[in-house]
Design an enzyme around this catalytic site. Structure first.
Site, mmCIF file in Angstrom:
data_model
loop_
_atom_site.group_PDB
_atom_site.id
_atom_site.type_symbol
_atom_site.label_atom_id
_atom_site.label_comp_id
_atom_site.label_asym_id
_atom_site.label_seq_id
_atom_site.Cartn_x
_atom_site.Cartn_y
_atom_site.Cartn_z
ATOM 1 N N GLU A 113 -0.337 8.901 0.411
ATOM 2 C CA GLU A 113 -0.507 9.498 -0.913
ATOM 3 C C GLU A 113 -1.505 10.651 -0.860
ATOM 4 O O GLU A 113 -1.325 11.677 -1.529
ATOM 5 C CB GLU A 113 -0.963 8.435 -1.906
ATOM 6 C CG GLU A 113 0.114 7.397 -2.195
ATOM 7 C CD GLU A 113 -0.356 6.287 -3.105
ATOM 8 O OE1 GLU A 113 0.320 6.013 -4.106
ATOM 9 O OE2 GLU A 113 -1.412 5.674 -2.807
ATOM 10 N N GLU A 133 2.838 -1.200 0.421
ATOM 11 C CA GLU A 133 2.374 -1.820 -0.822
ATOM 12 C C GLU A 133 3.266 -2.939 -1.333
ATOM 13 O O GLU A 133 2.765 -3.977 -1.797
ATOM 14 C CB GLU A 133 2.211 -0.745 -1.913
ATOM 15 C CG GLU A 133 0.956 0.106 -1.771
ATOM 16 C CD GLU A 133 1.150 1.297 -0.858
ATOM 17 O OE1 GLU A 133 0.260 2.155 -0.799
ATOM 18 O OE2 GLU A 133 2.212 1.374 -0.182
#
Length: 262
Positions: A113, A133
């Protein structure tokens, strides 16, 4: 802004170099996010700085993402990461100056990210990437879902987000997520060279280009033209700027332009 134990700041002429340095895996907690934000705030505040290069210490990891040890110790997912959001820049908009990620090692979750929040990316040919995740019961909500799904076809983005499979720097370049893949010992130098090329261009033109891209991404062409011409004052500012006159003059006189940023 001065360097901290976790974030080192250097200035190389018009280039701001920010190095994430948190052994062993450059994981990011809330305090580190705030330090990264402060470092990149210098880019916004200092008119002599034109471009930032973000890299990390060590050779194995660019960043392992969210510091799960800090989370286990009680730091919540909604801890205060500062105005720039997680990693300092995932929610830092309207800088008007580009950030180049020099990815010298592998990235996981929030580390990807962080990379995706940059404007350009140079990566090591040995770097790998993954979004773990879903397998940890959390979300890549610091831009992973949003940015990846806007940059890649839906089936491919969902495969990466839902399965957590590793993908290589070569794959990421093929998909358009990375500009250049180079040998590990060439990552930072290549990013600096890109920065120098950007610094040769007019500052106001660079800022306007970034603003147009952000404002029109995903729009149909007709709407994108309307937004560009009627909602972005910086476009008209570029057209009537001293730098626009200087660019033409320098071209005719066959010399490097002397930009003023106005």
């Amino acid at each position: 802004m001065t360097s901290t134990d976790d974030v080192r700041v250097e200035i190389d002429g018009p280039v701001l170099i920010v190095t994430l340095d948190r052994p062993k895996a450059n994981a990011i907690d809330a305090a580190t996010s705030r330090s990264l934000y402060e470092a990149f705030s210098l880019l916004h505040a200092d008119d002599t700085l034109r471009v930032a290069v973000l890299t990390a210490a060590g050779e194995r990891f660019f960043s392992a993402g969210w510091d799960l040890k800090a989370a286990h110790a009680g730091e919540s997912a909604d801890a205060d990461h500062g105005p720039g959001g997680f990693a300092g820049i995932t929610e830092l908009f309207d800088l008007g100056k580009p950030i180049i990620a020099a990815v010298n090692g592998s990235a996981y979750g929030g580390g990807v990210e962080l990379m995706l929040a940059a404007d350009l990316v140079v990566a090591s040919d040995t770097a790998t990437f993954t979004f773990p995740e879903a397998g940890l019961g959390v979300l890549p909500d610091a831009g992973g879902v949003i940015r990846l799904s806007s940059l890649l076809p839906r089936p491919l983005a969902l495969e990466l987000l839902l399965t957590g499979r590793n993908f290589s720097a070569a794959e990421a370049q093929q998909w358009g997520l990375i500009n250049r893949v180079v040998a590990a010992d060439r990552v930072l130098d290549t990013a600096k060279e890109l920065a120098r090329q950007i610094c040769a261009a007019a500052p106001l033109s660079i800022a306007a280009t970034l603003e147009i891209v952000d404002a029109t991404q995903g729009l149909r062409h007709q709407e994108a033209f309307r937004v560009t011409r009627s909602e972005l004052p910086i476009v008209a500012k570029v057209a009537t700027s001293a730098d626009a006159e200087e660019g033409a003059r320098a071209f005719v006189e066959k010399r490097p332009p002397r930009w003023r940023g106005c």
